[in-house]
Design a protein around this motif. Structure first.
Motif, mmCIF file in Angstrom:
data_model
loop_
_atom_site.group_PDB
_atom_site.id
_atom_site.type_symbol
_atom_site.label_atom_id
_atom_site.label_comp_id
_atom_site.label_asym_id
_atom_site.label_seq_id
_atom_site.Cartn_x
_atom_site.Cartn_y
_atom_site.Cartn_z
ATOM 1 N N THR A 16 0.598 -1.443 0.207
ATOM 2 C CA THR A 16 -0.107 0.114 0.016
ATOM 3 C C THR A 16 0.956 1.080 0.121
ATOM 4 O O THR A 16 2.258 1.211 0.631
ATOM 5 N N ASN A 40 -0.241 0.109 -4.868
ATOM 6 C CA ASN A 40 -1.487 0.917 -4.833
ATOM 7 C C ASN A 40 -1.587 2.228 -4.369
ATOM 8 O O ASN A 40 0.049 2.465 -3.982
ATOM 9 N N VAL A 68 -7.224 3.722 1.260
ATOM 10 C CA VAL A 68 -7.023 3.236 2.322
ATOM 11 C C VAL A 68 -8.191 2.863 3.506
ATOM 12 O O VAL A 68 -7.853 2.501 4.518
ATOM 13 N N VAL A 74 -12.084 -0.656 -0.050
ATOM 14 C CA VAL A 74 -10.550 -1.931 0.370
ATOM 15 C C VAL A 74 -10.977 -3.081 -0.238
ATOM 16 O O VAL A 74 -10.452 -4.242 -0.556
ATOM 17 N N ASN A 93 1.738 -3.211 4.912
ATOM 18 C CA ASN A 93 0.336 -2.280 4.715
ATOM 19 C C ASN A 93 1.466 -0.741 5.104
ATOM 20 O O ASN A 93 2.456 -0.640 6.409
ATOM 21 N N SER A 121 -6.189 1.474 9.266
ATOM 22 C CA SER A 121 -6.082 1.181 7.615
ATOM 23 C C SER A 121 -5.257 -0.365 7.586
ATOM 24 O O SER A 121 -5.702 -1.505 6.843
ATOM 25 N N ILE A 125 -7.187 -3.731 5.460
ATOM 26 C CA ILE A 125 -6.461 -4.430 4.934
ATOM 27 C C ILE A 125 -5.574 -6.068 5.399
ATOM 28 O O ILE A 125 -5.273 -6.965 4.406
#
Length: 255
Positions: A16, A40, A68, A74, A93, A121, A125
């Protein structure tokens, strides 16, 4: 010990916040070790540029543009990956934001914005990735903490709270998901040369403070996180779980 322990061929990593900065550097490192990487971000233009650059370097790259902090987005992103037959073996992450302001002047909305982006987030995730990893009996989750996972500094209260939370979220994930074949660890970067820190780098007083305080007498480079990320994403770390590994030039080790 074989170098093949660090080979990520045949695995897919979602990183991410990887269109630039630390995320981009770690994505490139994972790709160089053989992983297919899903980039991402929230800016389609930056994602497209990063994808083009990495493809030109010969890497196997996909993109997934979503915020996120938007749980619905998500969930939709993971559903799309499922539909496309893309299994996430490695999650990094990394996405996060900063907000510098004395806490007595800090609006609750700004506090919540940082906590949502930097901590919540990672939970959302991580949960979605872990649900899928558990079905396959293996997976690697790498949460990006900070020097402030261990130490505080004035004017960055919400960031410090979030990154301290990342350390404990990692331990909670390790406690619950270790028996499912998932290893979860944290990387704690120190003072790095990133866009987020650009104002600090350009401040002569702060720049001098960093260089005097860090035993290596310099700022860290984003690419210097790649090796730690590769280790934690690979079979070389299969019995490493719930740990915070600092990549800070030694600043947290000295008075």
């Amino acid at each position: 010990m074989s170098i093949k322990l660090f080979d990520l061929s045949g695995r897919t990593a979602l990183v991410t916040g990887s269109s630039r900065g630390l995320g981009r550097a770690m994505a490139e490192g994972l790709a160089a070790s053989g992983a297919r990487v899903v980039l991402n971000g929230v800016s389609p233009d930056r994602l497209a540029e990063a994808e083009a650059d990495m493809r030109a370097a010969g890497f196997d790259v996909l993109t997934a543009a979503f915020d996120v902090t938007d749980e619905a987005a998500v969930l939709a992103a993971f559903q799309k990956l499922d539909q496309d037959g893309i299994q996430i073996d490695i999650l990094v992450n990394n996405a996060g934001i900063q907000h510098r302001q004395p806490m007595m002047e800090l609006a609750t909305a700004d506090w919540r914005r940082v906590i949502e982006a930097d901590l919540t987030s990672a939970f959302v995730i991580g949960r979605e990735a872990a649900r899928r990893m558990a079905e396959r009996g293996r997976g690697k989750i790498i949460n990006i903490g900070s020097l402030t996972s261990e130490l505080a500094r004035a004017t960055i209260g919400p960031y410090t709270a979030a990154k301290g939370g990342i350390k404990m979220l990692t331990r909670a994930m390790a406690a619950e998901w270790g028996e499912l074949g998932i290893q979860t660890n944290t990387i704690g970067p120190g003072y790095m040369l990133t866009d987020m820190n650009e104002a600090l780098v350009k401040n002569p007083e702060f720049d001098a403070w960093v260089k005097n305080r860090v035993p290596m007498r310099r700022w860290g480079k984003p690419e210097e996180l790649a090796g730690v990320a590769i280790f934690l994403a690979s079979d070389a770390s299969n019995y490493v779980n719930g740990q915070l590994i600092m990549a800070d030039g030694g600043i947290a080790a000295v008075l």
